[in-house]
Design an enzyme around this catalytic site. Structure first.
Site, short mmCIF file in Angstrom:
data_model
loop_
_atom_site.label_atom_id
_atom_site.label_comp_id
_atom_site.label_asym_id
_atom_site.label_seq_id
_atom_site.Cartn_x
_atom_site.Cartn_y
_atom_site.Cartn_z
N ARG A 261 -14.86 -1.75 6.94
CA ARG A 261 -15.43 -2.40 8.13
C ARG A 261 -14.57 -3.61 8.46
NH1 ARG A 261 -19.20 -6.73 8.95
NH2 ARG A 261 -20.73 -6.36 10.61
N LEU A 262 -13.91 -3.57 9.61
CA LEU A 262 -13.03 -4.66 10.04
C LEU A 262 -13.89 -5.70 10.74
CD1 LEU A 262 -10.00 -2.56 11.37
CD2 LEU A 262 -10.35 -3.53 9.08
N ASP A 263 -14.32 -6.69 9.97
CA ASP A 263 -15.29 -7.67 10.45
C ASP A 263 -14.65 -8.64 11.45
OD1 ASP A 263 -17.94 -9.12 10.13
OD2 ASP A 263 -16.52 -10.70 9.61
N ALA A 264 -15.35 -8.85 12.57
CA ALA A 264 -14.94 -9.84 13.59
C ALA A 264 -13.51 -9.63 14.05
CB ALA A 264 -15.13 -11.26 13.05
#
Length: 606
Positions: A261-264
C-alpha cells in the site's frame, strides 16, 4: 536538502503515460533498463540517467538476485473471486501477556479461517504518532507488537499486505536526526521552504501549519509537514530518497509482503506554484515501482492510497502501468448517505458513471477503514447540504468530524470519524432505530458484491462501537474507530451466540464464504447498474466465461419493498435462487418482497 523555488516543474515525457508499443524481443537487461530509463528521465531529467538506472537495479535486486527474464504480462490476473482482505492494526487484540501479533494470528485461525485470504497489517514499525503512520524505522517491527518472525508466520498463511509510508517520516527518525546535525544521508532527505513563500495553492489534508521551524547545525530552517509536525515530508527530488525506498520495498518483499500500500503517494512531489498533489513525477515514481515489481519473481501487487476526488483517484491506474489497484474511496460516503437517507439516487448515479477497471487492474472496495469516512471523494457527488445532513446524523450517533485547511484560509470537513456500526444506528430523519444490525450488514453485503476486491476492517467484522474513551485519551478523532479489544473478553463475547460481535462475525464470514465461490464476483467480471428506483440499489454481475449471472439487489430503506422480477430480465428456463438465503425464486413473472435493508444475490447457479 532541497529548498523549494518558484521554477517550473520539469516537463514530463508526453509518451511516459501511454502503453508501450509492441516490441521486438530484446535481451532482458536491455528491455528492463530501457523502461527504467524512461521512468527516470521524467523524474530526474538533470541527472545521469544511465548511472541512476544502474543504482535502481542494484537497490531492488542486490547482489545475488536478479529480475525475471521478462515482465509479467499485464493481462495476467493476480486475483480472483476468492480474494478478500482483512484490514487490522497489529495490536487490535491485546491481553497484557502475549505479543499482539500472536493474538492476531490466533484470531485469524480461530475465528476467520479461510473465509478471508489476505491480511493488511497497518504500519507495524516503530513510530511516534498517528498510530503508526509516523515511522521511525522501516526495517524494524515495533517490539510492542512482536518480531518479523510473527509477521512472516501470518504471511505464510495469508497474502500479506503492508504499508510503504512514502510521503513522510517521524521527526524522531535517524534520518531526521541526521538532517538536524547536517550528516548524510538525512541532510539531503527533507524539504525546506522559506516561511514567507506563498504556499496558498498547496492542497492540505489537515488544518495545522504546513511548515515547521527547526534548529539545525546550520541555523534555523523550516521543513515541510503536510500531515503533522511530527510527520516530516521526504524530499523525493533527491534520488537517494527513492533509492532508499526501493531497498526498503525489496526488504519487505523478502519478509513475505506481497501487496504494498503506497501511503499518501499523491503528495510525494513538491513544486511551489502548484497544488503539490498528483504531480507528474508522483505518477512516474509509481510507474517506476510498477516496472520493478512486474519483473520481480514474487507476485507483488501495488495499491495506491489516494483519498482524493474520483477522477484524480482513477488516474493512478495510468494506462495499466501504474497501480494494480486503487481504493474505491467514493464508495464509503455514498453508501453511508444512501443508508442514512433511504435513497440510492447518488450511489446509483455514481455507479453508473464508474468505468470498469482495465484488465490487469482492480478496485479495492471498502466501506470502513482505520481512517474516517473521507469526504473529499464525495466532492461533486454530494452537495454541501447533503454532506452537512450526513454529518449531523452521524454526530447524533456519537461520531466526530475532522477538518482540513482550504487554499486562502478557512477549513471544511475532511472526514467523518465514527465506527461504521454506530454510524448506521438509524436514519437522518428518524434517528436511532431497531435496524442497526441489518443496515450495517446491508452496507457490507453490497460492497462485497461490487466489481473489485473487497476489504473488511476488523471492527466491521466485530460490530465494534465508537471508542470515545480512546479519543479522550489520545486527543485524536480517528481513535474512535481504532479500538483495542481485550482478547479474552472478545473471545467470551464470540462464544455468546446472542452478542452483537458473535452474530455479526458469524453472518459476515458466512456471506464472505458464499461470495468467494461465485465466478460472477471475480474482481474484473462484468458489472451493469440496474434502474430500480430510489428505494433499491442493484447491479448485475456476469462471470468472465458468461456461465453465471448474479443480480445484486438491496433495499436501502426501513420499509419493505416489492420488486417485480420481470424488471430484472431473468432468463426463462434457468433455475434462479437467492444465494444468501438459499431459497429458490418463485415464478419470474411474480414479485419479490424485500424486507428493510435486505439484500439478495439472485443467481442462475448455486
Amino acid at each position: 536538502m532541497t529548498r523549494l523555488t518558484e521554477t517550473p516543474a520539469p516537463s514530463p515525457d508526453p509518451n511516459a503515460g501511454s502503453s508501450p508499443p509492441p516490441e521486438t524481443p530484446r535481451p532482458r537487461a536491455s528491455l528492463l533498463s530501457a523502461r527504467l530509463k524512461a521512468n527516470l528521465q521524467v523524474i530526474y531529467p538533470e541527472h545521469d540517467i544511465a548511472a541512476l538506472t544502474a543504482k535502481v537495479l542494484d537497490a531492488f535486486w542486490p547482489e545475488g538476485s536478479r529480475p525475471r527474464s521478462q515482465a509479467r504480462r499485464v493481462a495476467t490476473s493476480l486475483w480472483s473471486e476468492r480474494d478478500t482482505v482483512l484490514i487490522t492494526y497489529g495490536d487490535s487484540f491485546i491481553d497484557g501477556e502475549h505479543p499482539p501479533l500472536t493474538l492476531l494470528h490466533d484470531f485469524l485461525k480461530r475465528h476467520v479461517g479461510k473465509a478471508i485470504n489476505g491480511v493488511h497489517i497497518l504500519p507495524f514499525f516503530p513510530y511516534t504518532s498517528d498510530d503508526g503512520f509516523s515511522v521511525v524505522d522501516y526495517r524494524q517491527v515495533n517490539s510492542a507488537l512482536g518480531t518479523w518472525d510473527y509477521i512472516e508466520r501470518i504471511g505464510a498463511e495469508y497474502r500479506l499486505m503492508a504499508d510503504l509510508v512514502l510521503n513522510h517520516v517521524s521527526s524522531h527518525s535517524a534520518w531526521f536526526s541526521d538532517y538536524l546535525q547536517g550528516n548524510a544521508p538525512g541532510s539531503g532527505f527533507f524539504v525546506e521552504a522559506d516561511p514567507d513563500t506563498d504556499t496558498s495553492a498547496v492542497v492540505r489534508p489537515r488544518a495545522g501549519p504546513l511548515l515547521r521551524k527547526v534548529e539545525t547545525a546550520s541555523g534555523e530552517k523550516h521543513v515541510w509537514c503536510t500531515f503533522s509536525p511530527d510527520q516530516v515530508d521526504l524530499n523525493f527530488a533527491n534520488p537517494e530518497v527513492l533509492l532508499e525506498f526501493l531497498r526498503i520495498l525489496r526488504f519487505h518483499i523478502d519478509h513475505g509482503v506481497r501487496t504494498v500500500r503506497l501511503d499518501a503517494v499523491a503528495f510525494i512531489w513538491k513544486q511551489l506554484g502548484t497544488a503539490c498533489i498528483n504531480l507528474p513525477q508522483a505518477h512516474e515514481i509509481v510507474r517506476l515501482m510498477r516496472t520493478l515489481v512486474d519483473y520481480a519473481d514474487e507476485k507483488v501487487v501495488l495499491i495506491t492510497e489516494t483519498n482524493v476526488p474520483i477522477h484524480e483517484n482513477l488516474s493512478y491506474f495510468g494506462n495499466r502501468n501504474e497501480a494494480h489497484a486503487v481504493y474505491n474511496f467514493s464508495l464509503p460516503p455514498l453508501m453511508l448517505h444512501a443508508l442514512l437517507t433511504g435513497t440510492s439516487v447518488h450511489l446509483n448515479a455514481w455507479q453508473m458513471a464508474m468505468p470498469p477497471a482495465q484488465l490487469g487492474c482492480a478496485f479495492l472496495n471498502f466501506v470502513a477503514s482505520h481512517d474516517g469516512i473521507g469526504l473529499r471523494p464525495a466532492e461533486g457527488l454530494l452537495d454541501d447540504n447533503e454532506i452537512d445532513a450526513m454529518i449531523d446524523a452521524v454526530r447524533g450517533f456519537g461520531g466526530l468530524v475532522s477538518l482540513r485547511s482550504l487554499n486562502g484560509g478557512g477549513a471544511r470537513p475532511y472526514e467523518i470519524n465514527v465506527s461504521l456500526f454506530d454510524a448506521l444506528k438509524g436514519t437522518a430523519d428518524g434517528g436511532a432505530d431497531a435496524y442497526q444490525r441489518v443496515r450495517f450488514l446491508c452496507a457490507q453485503t453490497v460492497m462485497m458484491a461490487l466489481e473489485g476486491i473487497p476489504a473488511f476492517y476488523v471492527h466491521s467484522l466485530l460490530a465494534t462501537p465508537n471508542d470515545l474513551a480512546r479519543v479522550e485519551k489520545t486527543q485524536a478523532n480517528r481513535a474512535i474507530n481504532r479500538h483495542q479489544w481485550d482478547y479474552p473478553e472478545l473471545n467470551a463475547l464470540l462464544e455468546d451466540p446472542a452478542s452483537p460481535q458473535s452474530v455479526v462475525l458469524a453472518e459476515m464470514t458466512r456471506r464472505i464464504a458464499i461470495r468467494t465461490r461465485q465466478p460472477a464476483f471475480h474482481p474484473n467480471a462484468t458489472q451493469f447498474t440496474l434502474q430500480l428506483g430510489h428505494a433499491l440499489f442493484g447491479f448485475w454481475r456476469q462471470s468472465m466465461d458468461r456461465s453465471q449471472s448474479i443480480f445484486v439487489i438491496a433495499n436501502m430503506t426501513d420499509q419493505a419493498q416489492e420488486l417485480p422480477l420481470i424488471s430484472l430480465n431473468l432468463i426463462s428456463g434457468d433455475a434462479w435462487c437467492d444465494l444468501l438465503s438459499g431459497n429458490d425464486l418463485p415464478d419470474i413473472r411474480s414479485s419479490l418482497r424485500l424486507e428493510p435493508y435486505q439484500c439478495v444475490w439472485i443467481s442462475n447457479r448455486r
